[in-house]
Scaffold this active site. Structure first.
Site, PDB file in Angstrom:
ATOM      1  N   GLY A 208       0.835  -1.203   0.000  1.00  0.00           N
ATOM      2  CA  GLY A 208       0.000   0.000   0.000  1.00  0.00           C
ATOM      3  C   GLY A 208       0.862   1.243   0.000  1.00  0.00           C
ATOM      4  O   GLY A 208       2.043   1.185  -0.357  1.00  0.00           O
ATOM      5  N   ASN A 209       0.292   2.368   0.396  1.00  0.00           N
ATOM      6  CA  ASN A 209       1.075   3.607   0.519  1.00  0.00           C
ATOM      7  C   ASN A 209       0.447   4.478   1.601  1.00  0.00           C
ATOM      8  O   ASN A 209      -0.534   4.089   2.226  1.00  0.00           O
ATOM      9  CB  ASN A 209       1.180   4.332  -0.828  1.00  0.00           C
ATOM     10  CG  ASN A 209      -0.186   4.673  -1.379  1.00  0.00           C
ATOM     11  OD1 ASN A 209      -0.906   5.468  -0.794  1.00  0.00           O
ATOM     12  ND2 ASN A 209      -0.558   4.050  -2.498  1.00  0.00           N
ATOM     13  N   PHE A 210       1.029   5.654   1.815  1.00  0.00           N
ATOM     14  CA  PHE A 210       0.652   6.475   2.981  1.00  0.00           C
ATOM     15  C   PHE A 210      -0.546   7.399   2.738  1.00  0.00           C
ATOM     16  O   PHE A 210      -0.857   8.228   3.578  1.00  0.00           O
ATOM     17  CB  PHE A 210       1.850   7.315   3.423  1.00  0.00           C
ATOM     18  CG  PHE A 210       3.011   6.494   3.894  1.00  0.00           C
ATOM     19  CD1 PHE A 210       2.922   5.738   5.047  1.00  0.00           C
ATOM     20  CD2 PHE A 210       4.195   6.462   3.177  1.00  0.00           C
ATOM     21  CE1 PHE A 210       3.982   4.963   5.491  1.00  0.00           C
ATOM     22  CE2 PHE A 210       5.270   5.691   3.607  1.00  0.00           C
ATOM     23  CZ  PHE A 210       5.161   4.932   4.769  1.00  0.00           C
ATOM     24  N   SER A 211      -1.210   7.276   1.607  1.00  0.00           N
ATOM     25  CA  SER A 211      -2.340   8.188   1.351  1.00  0.00           C
ATOM     26  C   SER A 211      -3.469   7.941   2.357  1.00  0.00           C
ATOM     27  O   SER A 211      -3.842   6.796   2.624  1.00  0.00           O
ATOM     28  CB  SER A 211      -2.859   7.992  -0.073  1.00  0.00           C
ATOM     29  OG  SER A 211      -4.039   8.734  -0.247  1.00  0.00           O
ATOM     30  N   ALA A 276      -3.672   7.703  -4.745  1.00  0.00           N
ATOM     31  CA  ALA A 276      -2.304   7.210  -4.902  1.00  0.00           C
ATOM     32  C   ALA A 276      -2.434   5.728  -5.262  1.00  0.00           C
ATOM     33  O   ALA A 276      -2.610   4.869  -4.394  1.00  0.00           O
ATOM     34  CB  ALA A 276      -1.527   7.401  -3.612  1.00  0.00           C
TER      35      ALA A 276
END
Ligand code: PMT
Length: 396
Positions: A208-211, A276
């Site tokens: 995943g990512n930090f969005s 994102a």
């Protein structure tokens, strides 16, 4: 835009109440009809006579007039208003509004108001910085209220810091901007992607990512306030839209987001791709949890996800507007313009992780807008809500 608008000006007990006479005068000069509602404490700071002379209407402060028994209906007032602005708003009144403590005419009117509510806090810097004030303001934001952020400067205590009520001219500008924006996207269908995507590795792990979705949902609120019919295709997030009209289609992975976007695109007038999206996903997704004991090291083979923005760009009609975001760490402008062209976008919003306060998870952002016609607009660091309103204002 304020001509003929019915505006309730709520005044609470703070030194800045003296500035509210100017606010009332400016609103009336713009053609608004103003009804002042004061808390009992506010009368210690500015007299009702001054305000009723300016508005031509008796000031409302109590639930009824003592000598005649005449009842003042907060419900009728709440229905009459096109907007309510509370300036100055003390920590105490903000707390009462956030928690429904309806022990005076101002808070009961607030709770009955169907119109948009604007809150201009004014207090000492330590009160402003206190977590309880921050929490109460967050609650008001979550109800869809508009916070007119206080400025920095010398305060009544002679201390210098954040807590000065915004100047009356700027409060009028905010109200005027609100009513101008309200019409801007009327009848338009706006599709917004928000948040991260999760690409499953096994039932308990993902890439995943930090969005957080804060920027995407701020855009959704801003577009809804501009009168648009808004749908958010959202990755997994914990934020919510403040505007109740915003529809949300939840998805998890980039492929699910792709399918939902492709389906909704033909019906959309404007699409803003703020999510994102993970560029890669695991080739194999395990059905059961991968056991640590079974693997000394691990290599996960990845495959490229579809580029949703580019796919929409390739089938875009001339009557549709496609806006992308670019999150960069280096060669920012160059990369943003390259993406604008490669994905056939009309506009791209650049934010850089090199700028403190911009990008993932923050409540603020600093963006530069690049358009296909070669124009460029750099905005200062401001709240994501303000950034979103500016992006919506600059759609073309
Ligand atoms: O959610 P927050 O915590 O508030 O953070 C906001 C944000 C930083 C996520 C947001 O402001 C932002 O920059 N979003 C875009 C992030 C991104 O993926 O940028 P990119 O440069 O990798 O992608 C360029 C564009 O292509 C974006 O519009 C993206 O949505 C789109 N894209 C990317 C990859 C892909 N497979 N499909 C896409 O559609």
């Amino acid at each position: 835009m304020l001509k003929g608008k019915h505006i309730i000006v709520g005044i609470t007990g703070g030194i800045a109440a003296y500035k509210t006479a100017t606010l009332v005068r400016l609103l009336i000069k713009q053609g608004a009809e103003v009804q002042v509602v004061m808390t009992p404490n506010a009368r210690e700071f500015i007299t009702p006579v001054t305000l009723s002379a300016l508005t031509g209407k008796p000031v409302v402060s109590e639930f009824f007039t003592a000598n005649t028994g005449e009842w003042h209906s907060h419900v009728d007032l709440g229905l009459w208003a096109d907007a309510m602005v509370i300036a100055p708003a003390t920590a105490s009144t903000i707390g009462k509004m956030a928690n429904g403590v309806a022990d005076n005419m101002l808070v009961t009117t607030y709770l009955s108001a169907k119109a948009p509510v604007f809150v201009a806090p004014a207090m000492d810097l330590d009160m402003m910085a206190h977590p309880s004030t921050a929490r109460n303001l967050d609650l008001l934001r979550s109800y869809g209220n508009h916070i007119i952020e206080p400025a920095e400067g010398e305060l009544a205590s002679h201390l210098v810091g954040r807590g000065r009520m915004e100047e009356p001219e700027n409060i009028v500008r905010v109200l005027d901007g609100f009513f101008s924006r309200k019409q801007r996207l009327a009848g338009k269908k706006v599709l917004i992607t928000a948040g991260p995507t999760y690409e499953r590795i096994d039932p308990v792990r993902f890439i995943g990512n930090f969005s957080t979705g804060k920027m995407g949902y701020a855009l959704a609120d801003a577009a809804a306030r501009a009168g648009a019919d808004v749908t958010v295709i959202s990755g997994p997030v914990n934020v919510k839209a403040s505007e109740h009209s915003v529809k949300v289609i939840p998805v998890e992975s980039a492929c699910q987001m792709y399918d939902a976007c492709v389906k909704a695109f033909p019906e959309s007038d404007i699409v803003i791709m703020c999510a994102a999206v993970a560029d890669y996903a695991p080739v194999d997704v395990h059905d059961t949890k991968i056991k640590r004991e079974n693997t000394e090291g691990m290599t996960i083979e990845l495959k490229r996800n579809p580029d949703i923005a580019a796919a929409l760009g390739s089938v875009k009609r001339p009557d549709q507007l496609l806006v992308g975001f670019a999150l960069e760490t280096d060669h920012e402008a160059e990369n943003a313009v390259r993406k604008l062209k490669a994905k056939n976008l009309d506009m791209i919003v650049l934010n850089s992780l090199a700028v403190p306060g911009a990008g993932f998870a923050t409540d603020t952002n600093q963006v530069t807008i690049f358009k296909a016609d070669g124009s460029e607009l750099s905005l200062p660091l401001m709240s994501k809500a303000e950034t979103a309103a500016n992006i919506i204002d600059n759609l073309s």
